[in-house]
Design an enzyme around this catalytic site. Structure first.
Site, short mmCIF file in Angstrom:
data_model
loop_
_atom_site.label_atom_id
_atom_site.label_comp_id
_atom_site.label_asym_id
_atom_site.label_seq_id
_atom_site.Cartn_x
_atom_site.Cartn_y
_atom_site.Cartn_z
N GLU A 24 16.54 -2.29 -12.18
CA GLU A 24 17.16 -3.54 -12.64
C GLU A 24 18.63 -3.60 -12.19
O GLU A 24 19.17 -4.69 -11.98
CB GLU A 24 17.06 -3.69 -14.16
N ASN A 54 15.20 -13.09 -12.36
CA ASN A 54 13.77 -12.74 -12.25
C ASN A 54 13.37 -12.35 -10.84
O ASN A 54 12.19 -12.37 -10.50
CB ASN A 54 12.92 -13.92 -12.74
N GLU A 71 18.11 -20.86 -19.29
CA GLU A 71 17.39 -20.85 -18.01
C GLU A 71 16.96 -22.25 -17.59
O GLU A 71 15.79 -22.48 -17.27
CB GLU A 71 16.18 -19.91 -18.11
N LYS A 119 25.35 -9.81 -15.67
CA LYS A 119 24.40 -10.41 -16.63
C LYS A 119 25.14 -11.34 -17.59
O LYS A 119 24.68 -12.46 -17.88
CB LYS A 119 23.67 -9.31 -17.41
N HIS A 164 5.49 -8.87 -12.99
CA HIS A 164 4.71 -9.19 -14.19
C HIS A 164 3.21 -9.18 -13.90
O HIS A 164 2.41 -8.79 -14.75
CB HIS A 164 5.15 -10.54 -14.76
N LYS A 180 17.00 -13.09 -24.82
CA LYS A 180 15.57 -13.33 -24.61
C LYS A 180 14.82 -12.32 -25.46
O LYS A 180 14.97 -11.11 -25.28
CB LYS A 180 15.19 -13.14 -23.15
N ARG A 203 13.28 -17.86 -40.96
CA ARG A 203 13.81 -18.87 -40.00
C ARG A 203 15.06 -18.40 -39.27
O ARG A 203 15.85 -19.20 -38.79
CB ARG A 203 14.07 -20.20 -40.70
N HIS A 259 7.99 -1.04 -16.60
CA HIS A 259 8.51 -2.35 -16.18
C HIS A 259 9.45 -2.21 -14.96
O HIS A 259 9.30 -2.94 -13.98
CB HIS A 259 9.24 -3.02 -17.35
N HIS A 312 10.27 -10.45 -10.20
CA HIS A 312 9.52 -10.39 -11.46
C HIS A 312 8.20 -11.14 -11.46
O HIS A 312 7.32 -10.84 -12.26
CB HIS A 312 10.40 -10.89 -12.62
N ARG A 361 20.02 -18.59 -14.17
CA ARG A 361 19.48 -17.42 -14.88
C ARG A 361 18.14 -17.00 -14.29
O ARG A 361 17.79 -15.81 -14.30
CB ARG A 361 19.34 -17.72 -16.38
P1 NAD Z 1 10.92 1.08 -23.59
O1 NAD Z 1 11.59 0.34 -24.66
O2 NAD Z 1 9.44 1.23 -23.65
O3 NAD Z 1 11.60 2.51 -23.49
C1 NAD Z 1 11.12 3.42 -22.52
C2 NAD Z 1 10.73 4.76 -23.15
O4 NAD Z 1 11.92 5.49 -23.43
C3 NAD Z 1 9.99 4.65 -24.48
O5 NAD Z 1 9.02 5.67 -24.52
C4 NAD Z 1 11.07 4.92 -25.52
O6 NAD Z 1 10.53 5.45 -26.69
C5 NAD Z 1 11.91 5.93 -24.80
N1 NAD Z 1 13.30 6.02 -25.16
C6 NAD Z 1 14.16 5.01 -25.43
N2 NAD Z 1 15.41 5.47 -25.52
C7 NAD Z 1 15.35 6.81 -25.35
C8 NAD Z 1 16.32 7.84 -25.32
N3 NAD Z 1 17.62 7.56 -25.40
N4 NAD Z 1 15.89 9.10 -25.14
C9 NAD Z 1 14.57 9.38 -24.97
N5 NAD Z 1 13.62 8.45 -24.96
C10 NAD Z 1 14.01 7.17 -25.14
O7 NAD Z 1 11.20 0.43 -22.15
P2 NAD Z 1 12.48 -0.19 -21.44
O8 NAD Z 1 12.32 0.15 -20.02
O9 NAD Z 1 13.72 0.12 -22.13
O10 NAD Z 1 12.25 -1.76 -21.62
C11 NAD Z 1 11.15 -2.40 -21.03
C12 NAD Z 1 10.90 -3.70 -21.74
O11 NAD Z 1 12.06 -4.53 -21.63
C13 NAD Z 1 9.77 -4.49 -21.16
O12 NAD Z 1 8.95 -4.96 -22.19
C14 NAD Z 1 10.45 -5.65 -20.46
O13 NAD Z 1 9.65 -6.80 -20.41
C15 NAD Z 1 11.64 -5.84 -21.34
N6 NAD Z 1 12.75 -6.55 -20.70
C16 NAD Z 1 13.32 -7.57 -21.38
C17 NAD Z 1 14.40 -8.23 -20.86
C18 NAD Z 1 15.07 -9.31 -21.65
O14 NAD Z 1 15.91 -10.02 -21.11
N7 NAD Z 1 14.76 -9.46 -22.92
C19 NAD Z 1 14.90 -7.87 -19.60
C20 NAD Z 1 14.30 -6.81 -18.93
C21 NAD Z 1 13.22 -6.15 -19.48
N1 GLY Z 2 15.96 -10.38 -17.65
C1 GLY Z 2 15.95 -11.76 -17.34
C2 GLY Z 2 16.87 -12.57 -18.17
O1 GLY Z 2 17.50 -12.08 -19.06
O2 GLY Z 2 16.98 -13.73 -17.95
#
Ligand code: NAD
Ligand code: GLY
Length: 372
Positions: free
Chosen positions: A190, A251, A242, A232, A258, A148, A126, A272, A254, A247
């Site tokens: 981003e 997006n 949101e 941010k 998406h 998020k 939980r 992404h 997005h 907030r």
């Molecule tokens: P990811 O986590 O897939 O990382 C990208 C690649 O880089 C992967 O292959 C990973 O293994 C590799 N990697 C990570 N760090 C490394 C490093 N220092 N050196 C070498 N390789 C490395 O992708 P991302 O772009 O970081 O994140 C994308 C995700 O984030 C999506 O799922 C998206 O929806 C999510 N997202 C979430 C929010 C939120 O607010 N929670 C906001 C934006 C995006």
């Molecule tokens: N990346 C969108 C949010 O954090 O709201």
């Protein structure tokens, strides 16, 4: 890059937390975590690429030096890991390894690891504490902050999740040295987004410095990360869940992004951040088509993104989509309200707003042109 450490705060009352930014913070993580978590067991959740790049070892060295007991859980890299299957496996491993209420989940990786490990922390027993140690540019400027968390489902991205704020975020800019160029560019998209939505001056600065940021030049890179984080943190503090519309501006691009990701199947073919770049172009085109912004601003954004090496159209990555499939994916987006599509549009750089009265046939026409 300056060795100096800076700290920002996400101000959320009792759930406020610091974002420490610096070069080499993983080695210092034990020292930074000790005041809050001394004596508690840590579970480092990471992925194979991050381990191969040596970052898990660097972190654990620092944790051991600060007398922490910890376990490491390594997941496969890639968006497909943000799924029910891997969520279940992760929870299972955490419980098998003896996680309990006072345990702390340490998310070491990109947005995939951060979103998945954060969600696991939100529902394990939980809710347990977690910290974010983002290792991609995208995670450092966006996903690691704001609470998020979640996974993708066959119906679309991030459709199952929870708001669960981390207790601390450590942005170690040294981790970017091992990040592949394509991933840096994706993270840069981003950063551009923040300029588009609320800070025209920042966007103009990025137009001159974008390439340096993408290439990891220390000073511009650090400045871009810090400004993105300031924006941010401010937006999240104003509208954590949101609900006010503030907030939702994050997006920008997005709704399109998406849909592109859903239709691309969440594989390596489309990252992404790349989807966000293409989505932002569509959002500005839609704004122009509705008379909100001059199309010259779209052309300016396209030039900027191209200079940074980002795709602006699916064909730039050799991708082909069906308009009907994209529209169907959009209808599953979390931004749909009472069955109506909502878009974040702009009146020009730094002036984003939400529109829920966008005619679907206009979106159809725009997508048809974007796919031509
Ligand atoms: P990811 O986590 O897939 O990382 C990208 C690649 O880089 C992967 O292959 C990973 O293994 C590799 N990697 C990570 N760090 C490394 C490093 N220092 N050196 C070498 N390789 C490395 O992708 P991302 O772009 O970081 O994140 C994308 C995700 O984030 C999506 O799922 C998206 O929806 C999510 N997202 C979430 C929010 C939120 O607010 N929670 C906001 C934006 C995006
Ligand atoms: N990346 C969108 C949010 O954090 O709201």
């Amino acid at each position: 890059m300056s060795e100096e450490q800076e700290t920002l705060e996400v101000s959320l009352g009792a759930r406020s937390y610091p974002i420490h930014i610096g070069h080499g913070l993983l080695e210092r993580a034990g020292e930074l975590l000790r005041p809050q978590f001394a004596g508690r067991r840590l579970f480092v959740v990471t992925d194979e690429h991050v381990v191969a790049a040596g970052h898990a070892d660097r972190l654990e060295h620092g944790l051991a030096a600060a007398d922490f007991t910890f376990a490491r859980i390594v997941l496969p890299p890639g968006e497909a890991t943000k799924s029910f299957i891997w969520l279940e496996r992760l929870l299972d491993e955490l419980l098998l390894a003896g996680a309990e209420r006072r345990s702390v989940v340490v998310a070491l990786g990109g947005g995939v690891i951060g979103d998945l490990a954060g969600f696991a922390a939100a529902i394990l027993l939980r809710g347990v504490a977690y910290v974010q140690l983002p290792t991609t540019l995208l995670a450092q400027v966006d996903s690691a902050i704001g609470g998020k968390t979640g996974i993708d489902t066959r119906h679309g991205k991030n459709l199952v999740g929870a708001f669960h704020q981390p207790r601390m975020v450590l942005v170690d800019t040294a981790t970017l040295a091992t990040l592949p160029m394509r991933e840096r560019r994706a993270g840069y998209a981003e950063i551009v987004k923040y300029g588009c939505i609320v800070d025209a001056d920042f966007l103009a600065w990025l137009e001159g410095q974008g390439r340096a940021v993408v290439e990891g030049e220390p000073a511009p890179c650090r400045r871009a990360i810090r400004r993105a984080l300031e924006i941010k943190a401010e937006v999240v503090a104003e509208d954590e869940f949101e609900t006010s519309g503030r907030r939702a501006l994050l997006n920008f691009g997005h709704t399109f992004a998406h849909a592109f990701e859903a239709c691309a199947g969440y594989g390596e073919g489309l990252l992404h951040g790349e989807a966000v770049a293409m989505g932002m172009v569509c959002a500005t085109e839609l704004s122009a088509a509705l008379g909100y912004a001059p199309s010259a601003q779209t052309e300016r954004l396209v030039r900027h993104l191209r200079q940074a090496g980002l795709p602006v159209r699916p064909r730039d990555l050799g991708l082909r989509f069906e308009v009907d499939a994209l529209l169907a994916a959009m209808r599953h987006d979390k931004k749909v309200v009472d069955g109506r599509l909502r878009f974040v549009l702009w009146r020009g750089p730094g002036q984003a707003f939400i529109a829920s009265d966008v005619p679907e046939d206009l979106v159809r026409r725009l997508l048809t042109d974007a796919l031509a």
